[in-house]
Design a protein around this motif. Structure first.
Motif, short mmCIF file in Angstrom:
data_model
loop_
_atom_site.label_atom_id
_atom_site.label_comp_id
_atom_site.label_asym_id
_atom_site.label_seq_id
_atom_site.Cartn_x
_atom_site.Cartn_y
_atom_site.Cartn_z
N GLY A 214 0.78 -1.23 0.00
CA GLY A 214 0.00 0.00 0.00
C GLY A 214 0.81 1.28 0.00
N VAL A 215 2.08 1.21 0.39
CA VAL A 215 2.93 2.40 0.50
C VAL A 215 4.05 2.27 -0.52
CG1 VAL A 215 4.38 3.78 2.03
CG2 VAL A 215 2.38 2.58 2.95
N PRO A 216 4.18 3.21 -1.43
CA PRO A 216 5.11 3.04 -2.55
C PRO A 216 6.58 3.20 -2.18
CG PRO A 216 4.11 5.23 -2.64
CD PRO A 216 3.41 4.48 -1.53
N ASN A 217 7.39 2.33 -2.76
CA ASN A 217 8.85 2.50 -2.79
C ASN A 217 9.48 2.66 -1.41
OD1 ASN A 217 8.84 2.47 -5.67
ND2 ASN A 217 8.12 4.59 -5.63
N VAL A 218 9.10 1.79 -0.48
CA VAL A 218 9.76 1.78 0.83
C VAL A 218 11.12 1.12 0.66
CG1 VAL A 218 9.64 0.92 3.19
CG2 VAL A 218 7.56 1.70 2.04
N LEU A 219 12.18 1.85 1.01
CA LEU A 219 13.53 1.37 0.77
C LEU A 219 14.00 0.38 1.83
CD1 LEU A 219 15.19 4.73 -0.30
CD2 LEU A 219 14.34 2.90 -1.78
N GLU A 220 13.52 0.57 3.08
CA GLU A 220 14.03 -0.27 4.17
C GLU A 220 13.01 -0.33 5.29
OE1 GLU A 220 18.17 0.38 5.53
OE2 GLU A 220 17.29 0.74 7.51
N VAL A 221 12.90 -1.49 5.91
CA VAL A 221 12.13 -1.62 7.14
C VAL A 221 13.07 -2.09 8.24
CG1 VAL A 221 9.86 -1.97 6.12
CG2 VAL A 221 11.35 -3.94 6.46
N SER A 222 12.93 -1.48 9.40
CA SER A 222 13.71 -1.85 10.58
C SER A 222 12.75 -2.52 11.56
CB SER A 222 14.35 -0.60 11.20
OG SER A 222 14.97 -0.93 12.42
N ILE A 223 13.02 -3.78 11.88
CA ILE A 223 12.07 -4.57 12.68
C ILE A 223 12.82 -5.30 13.78
CG2 ILE A 223 10.31 -6.37 12.62
CD1 ILE A 223 9.85 -5.72 9.69
N GLY A 224 12.34 -5.16 15.00
CA GLY A 224 12.99 -5.81 16.12
C GLY A 224 12.05 -6.54 17.05
N HIS A 225 11.15 -5.79 17.69
CA HIS A 225 10.33 -6.37 18.76
C HIS A 225 9.53 -7.58 18.28
CE1 HIS A 225 8.06 -6.35 22.54
NE2 HIS A 225 6.99 -6.56 21.80
N ALA A 226 8.77 -7.41 17.20
CA ALA A 226 7.96 -8.52 16.71
C ALA A 226 8.84 -9.66 16.20
CB ALA A 226 7.02 -8.03 15.60
N LEU A 227 9.90 -9.32 15.50
CA LEU A 227 10.75 -10.35 14.92
C LEU A 227 11.38 -11.21 16.01
CD1 LEU A 227 13.18 -9.86 11.94
CD2 LEU A 227 13.91 -11.15 13.95
N ILE A 228 11.91 -10.60 17.05
CA ILE A 228 12.53 -11.37 18.12
C ILE A 228 11.47 -12.18 18.87
CG2 ILE A 228 13.88 -11.25 20.24
CD1 ILE A 228 15.41 -10.58 17.60
N GLY A 229 10.28 -11.60 19.06
CA GLY A 229 9.20 -12.34 19.70
C GLY A 229 8.80 -13.57 18.89
N GLU A 230 8.68 -13.41 17.59
CA GLU A 230 8.32 -14.54 16.72
C GLU A 230 9.43 -15.58 16.71
OE1 GLU A 230 5.70 -11.66 13.76
OE2 GLU A 230 7.74 -12.22 13.25
N ALA A 231 10.67 -15.12 16.82
CA ALA A 231 11.80 -16.05 16.80
C ALA A 231 11.82 -16.96 18.02
CB ALA A 231 13.11 -15.28 16.69
N LEU A 232 11.19 -16.55 19.11
CA LEU A 232 11.11 -17.43 20.28
C LEU A 232 10.39 -18.73 19.94
CD1 LEU A 232 10.26 -14.86 23.10
CD2 LEU A 232 12.47 -15.96 22.65
N TYR A 233 9.47 -18.66 18.98
CA TYR A 233 8.70 -19.84 18.58
C TYR A 233 9.29 -20.51 17.34
CZ TYR A 233 5.46 -17.10 21.41
OH TYR A 233 4.90 -16.35 22.40
N GLN A 234 9.79 -19.71 16.42
CA GLN A 234 10.19 -20.23 15.11
C GLN A 234 11.69 -20.36 14.92
OE1 GLN A 234 8.48 -17.28 12.54
NE2 GLN A 234 6.39 -17.69 13.17
N GLY A 235 12.47 -19.68 15.76
CA GLY A 235 13.91 -19.61 15.57
C GLY A 235 14.28 -18.40 14.73
N LEU A 236 15.47 -17.86 14.94
CA LEU A 236 15.89 -16.65 14.23
C LEU A 236 16.00 -16.89 12.73
CD1 LEU A 236 18.65 -14.89 16.39
CD2 LEU A 236 16.53 -13.88 15.52
#
Length: 251
Positions: A214-236
């Motif tokens: 929905g948002v055009p031409n996003v160059l980069e996303v910085s993600i931490g909280h959700a990613l590390i939380g999900e990694a507790l179940y799925q692995g990094l």
């Protein structure tokens, strides 16, 4: 394609809660890069509640050796104190590829708003220039619903990072269309002024795809909280690859 920079602050939170060196921040960052992440983000705070100055030096060495982006976030107005040399000095010592300026105070649990460029512009301008002279690409945290995002270009910034907390709330609440219109309009205004657009805060595997479509031409996303939380179940490894798959499918 949109780059994924993994914020490893939460690894440091776990380590600091017990003391010692485990879990190891460098090893976690290495695992993220091995899984295909395009860079590493840290947000050292003056109170050293998670990432510390010694982590910044270690991760600067790692990312330099791997030839990937190192992104340091921080409040440029926060004065140095014991254990925290200040954002500019950290950048002078490590020369990150990108510095993201964020107006967070010590009393904030997490970053929750962007700069007021009219109010803060005169203070930001010389700091942005100093960081640019160090060879750092400067991005500034911005609210999608605030007027004046274009002024970031006048201040010398190369990019803005759209604060996506309100988008994540709208996604959870089912009011997605209105939020996407707001963020898409902000991105277009920034891009028309010559700014690149990054995004971050409360993005997850569940809501990232819709945002990038929905948002055009996003160059980069910085993600931490959700990613590390999900990694507790799925692995990094699996989690980082999952985000990369979401990004690829949103192209």
């Amino acid at each position: 394609m949109t780059a994924l920079s993994v914020n490893v602050n939460k690894i440091a939170v776990l380590r600091n809660s017990r003391g010692g060196s485990e879990p190891d921040v460098r090893r976690a960052a290495q695992a993220c890069l091995d899984a295909g992440a395009h860079g590493i983000t840290v947000h050292p705070r003056p109170d050293a509640r998670h990432i510390r100055a010694d982590d910044v030096y270690t991760l600067a060495e790692l990312t330099r050796a791997r030839s990937v982006e190192f992104n340091i976030e921080g409040n440029p107005f926060a004065p140095p104190r014991e254990g925290y040399p200040g954002l500019i000095d950290l950048c002078r010592a490590t020369r990150p590829a990108q510095v993201t300026l964020v107006p967070d105070g010590d009393d904030q649990l997490t970053s929750d708003h962007g700069f007021d460029f009219e109010r803060d512009g005169d203070r930001l301008r010389p700091l942005i220039a100093e960081l640019a002279e160090l060879g750092c690409r400067v991005s500034v945290f911005a609210d999608a619903d605030r007027d004046g995002i274009e002024r970031a270009a006048e201040l010398g910034a190369a990019r803005v990072e759209l604060y996506t907390g309100p988008y994540a709330e709208a996604f959870e609440g089912g009011d997605l269309d209105a939020a996407l219109r707001t963020f898409a309009a902000a991105a277009r205004r920034a891009q028309a002024a010559g700014l690149g657009v990054n995004a971050g805060h409360d993005l997850s595997q569940a809501n990232l795809g819709a945002f990038l479509r929905g948002v055009p031409n996003v160059l980069e996303v910085s993600i931490g909280h959700a990613l590390i939380g999900e990694a507790l179940y799925q692995g990094l490894d699996a989690t980082v690859r999952g985000y990369l798959d979401v990004i690829a499918k949103a192209r």
